[in-house]
Design an enzyme around this catalytic site. Structure first.
Site, PDB file in Angstrom:
ATOM      1  N   LYS A 260       0.852  -1.206   0.000  1.00  0.00           N
ATOM      2  CA  LYS A 260       0.000   0.000   0.000  1.00  0.00           C
ATOM      3  C   LYS A 260       0.880   1.246   0.000  1.00  0.00           C
ATOM      4  CE  LYS A 260      -2.594   3.386   2.054  1.00  0.00           C
ATOM      5  NZ  LYS A 260      -2.144   4.682   2.576  1.00  0.00           N
ATOM      6  N   ASP A 276      -5.023   5.582 -15.649  1.00  0.00           N
ATOM      7  CA  ASP A 276      -6.040   4.697 -15.085  1.00  0.00           C
ATOM      8  C   ASP A 276      -5.441   3.975 -13.868  1.00  0.00           C
ATOM      9  OD1 ASP A 276      -7.739   2.587 -14.463  1.00  0.00           O
ATOM     10  OD2 ASP A 276      -8.178   2.110 -16.558  1.00  0.00           O
ATOM     11  N   HIS A 374       3.497  12.577  10.343  1.00  0.00           N
ATOM     12  CA  HIS A 374       2.061  12.806  10.168  1.00  0.00           C
ATOM     13  C   HIS A 374       1.588  13.928  11.081  1.00  0.00           C
ATOM     14  CE1 HIS A 374       0.667   8.768   8.265  1.00  0.00           C
ATOM     15  NE2 HIS A 374       1.132   9.621   7.400  1.00  0.00           N
TER      16      HIS A 374
HETATM   17  C1  MEV Z   1       0.755   4.738   5.018  1.00  0.00           C
HETATM   18  O1  MEV Z   1      -0.049   5.364   4.051  1.00  0.00           O
HETATM   19  C2  MEV Z   1       1.746   3.802   4.353  1.00  0.00           C
HETATM   20  C3  MEV Z   1       2.543   2.927   5.316  1.00  0.00           C
HETATM   21  O2  MEV Z   1       1.651   2.226   6.169  1.00  0.00           O
HETATM   22  C4  MEV Z   1       3.352   1.952   4.479  1.00  0.00           C
HETATM   23  C5  MEV Z   1       4.061   0.903   5.280  1.00  0.00           C
HETATM   24  O3  MEV Z   1       3.591   0.545   6.367  1.00  0.00           O
HETATM   25  O4  MEV Z   1       5.080   0.396   4.777  1.00  0.00           O
HETATM   26  C6  MEV Z   1       3.439   3.769   6.191  1.00  0.00           C
END
Ligand code: MEV
Length: 419
Positions: A260, A276, A374
């Site tokens: 992700k 896309d 963050h």
């Molecule tokens: C957050 O958007 C993405 C992470 O969770 C990726 C990861 O855990 O390697 C920080």
């Protein structure tokens, strides 16, 4: 003109200063700057792009700095709603810079289109007749797209597969098309539909599906970078990243989150350039499970200097012309900012963003954790939502962070004392 993607203190500039800086180094025009200032999609364009339009929703466009890909500097436009992603990509690229940045290889823009053929009584005979008519079938497919042909692209090959399903056995014809700078789904689908009558005539079968495959195994990018151990924070960090990646290679729960993070960067560049995203996501996740087990897309090792070497190999079916790109000037501008001449360079940069993003996430996760970064942005968001403007935003955010009390109530109090 050679540019540098290393811009010191870009983060602390105002939005207008950032625009001016980018415009200067890339030679953007007044019209380009106007597009950046007024990037809201017009109703006319929205109404062309999809059906039943009632409005549009915009997202922030940021610039990832520090990228060197195959020896060339690139500033990378990213569209995303999540804080820290642009900063993390820039940080990953900064660490890679010390050892020359990213190197990347692209297989070429070969798209697979599938034709599903039903009712075949003898598969060997059907395969033989298709093989005998190989040139004719390519000719029929290519009759649909003279422009692509003139560019040296077009249908190049045919592969045959036999797949057993619950409801029967299917002959699958894979048409391999070089779509050059376009993602090419439309071009390939048109070719597949054009082929239907001839395929049915030759095989005595019945064609059902005629559609591009988003499992883009003939459109792969392979990226590598050496991440300097000192820049990462020492050999211990290198070792911890190796362990973190090992977990992602062996545990599905971690692999999904790990991947992700890679997609954070990739999708943000694709959103900025009108590509896309769903096709790419589907293909990459299927690739992550290619051995029948979903796993991490990256590999890391330590080299003889103790530096970390990262690798990312993924299918990437993306383009720099056609589709939505043609109608939205913001997409064209994002491609201009990338300073690329063809889809190969573009794909290499997108692969590099994926690796940079992953490295930055892993580095933070095995060190201070990701919440610190963050929280910095979160504090700014809170300062803004309580009404802080201009310089007040940074000032209030810094105070919230130093007091470790990132709340709306405290932000309101600080703002009151500022006024
Ligand atoms: C957050 O958007 C993405 C992470 O969770 C990726 C990861 O855990 O390697 C920080």
């Amino acid at each position: 003109m050679p540019i540098s993607s290393r811009i010191t203190d870009f983060y602390n500039k105002s939005i207008e200063e950032r625009r001016e800086h980018i415009a200067e180094i890339l030679g953007l025009s007044i019209e380009d700057i106007h597009i950046l200032r007024n990037s809201e999609l017009s109703e006319d364009i929205s109404n062309i792009l999809i059906e039943n339009v009632i409005g549009s929703i915009s997202l922030p466009l940021g610039i990832a700095t520090n990228f060197i890909v195959n020896g060339k500097e690139h500033l990378v436009p990213m569209v995303i709603e999540e804080s820290s992603v642009v900063a993390a990509a820039s940080h990953g690229a900064k660490i890679a810079r010390k050892k020359g940045g990213f190197t990347s290889e692209y297989t070429g823009s070969y798209v697979i289109g599938q034709i599903q053929i039903l009712g075949i009584s003898d598969f060997d005979i059907a395969k033989k007749v298709i093989k005998e008519n190989h040139s004719l079938l390519l000719e029929i497919a290519n009759s649909t797209n003279q422009i692509l042909l003139d560019l040296g692209g077009g249908a190049k090959d045919i592969e045959l597969r036999q797949v057993g399903g619950q409801l029967g056995d299917y002959l699958l014809l894979h048409l391999i098309v070089d779509t050059k700078d376009a993602m090419g789904a439309n071009a390939v689908n048109t070719m597949l539909e054009k082929l239907q009558p001839k395929i049915e005539e030759l095989t005595n079968g019945k064609v059902l599906l005629r559609i591009v495959s988003n499992y883009a195994l003939k459109r792969m990018v392979k990226v590598k970078a050496v991440f300097d151990k000192e820049e990462l924070g020492g050999e211990d960090v290198v070792n911890r990243i190796l362990i973190a990646n090992d977990l992602a290679q062996n545990d599905k729960f971690r692999a999904v989150t790990h991947n992700k993070g890679i997609m954070n960067g990739i999708i943000a560049v694709l959103l900025a350039t009108g590509n896309d995203t769903r096709a790419v996501e589907a293909g990459i996740h299927a690739y992550a499970a290619r051995d029948g087990r979903y796993s991490a897309l990256t590999e890391y090792e330590k080299n003889s200097d103790g530096d970390l070497v990262g690798y990312l190999e993924i299918p990437l079916s993306i383009g720099i012309l056609g589709g939505a790109i043609n109608v939205n000037p913001s997409y064209k501008l994002a491609l201009k900012i990338l300073n690329i001449k063809d889809v190969e360079v573009f794909t290499n940069i997108v692969g590099a963003i994926g690796l940079a993003q992953n490295l930055a996430a892993l580095r933070a996760l095995v060190s201070e954790g990701i919440q610190k970064g963050h929280m910095r942005l979160h504090a700014r968001n809170i300062a803004m939502t309580v009404g802080a403007k201009g310089d007040e935003i940074k000032k209030i955010a810094n105070q919230l962070l130093s007091e470790e009390n990132i709340s709306h109530d405290r932000a309101k109090e600080i703002l009151k004392t500022e006024k």
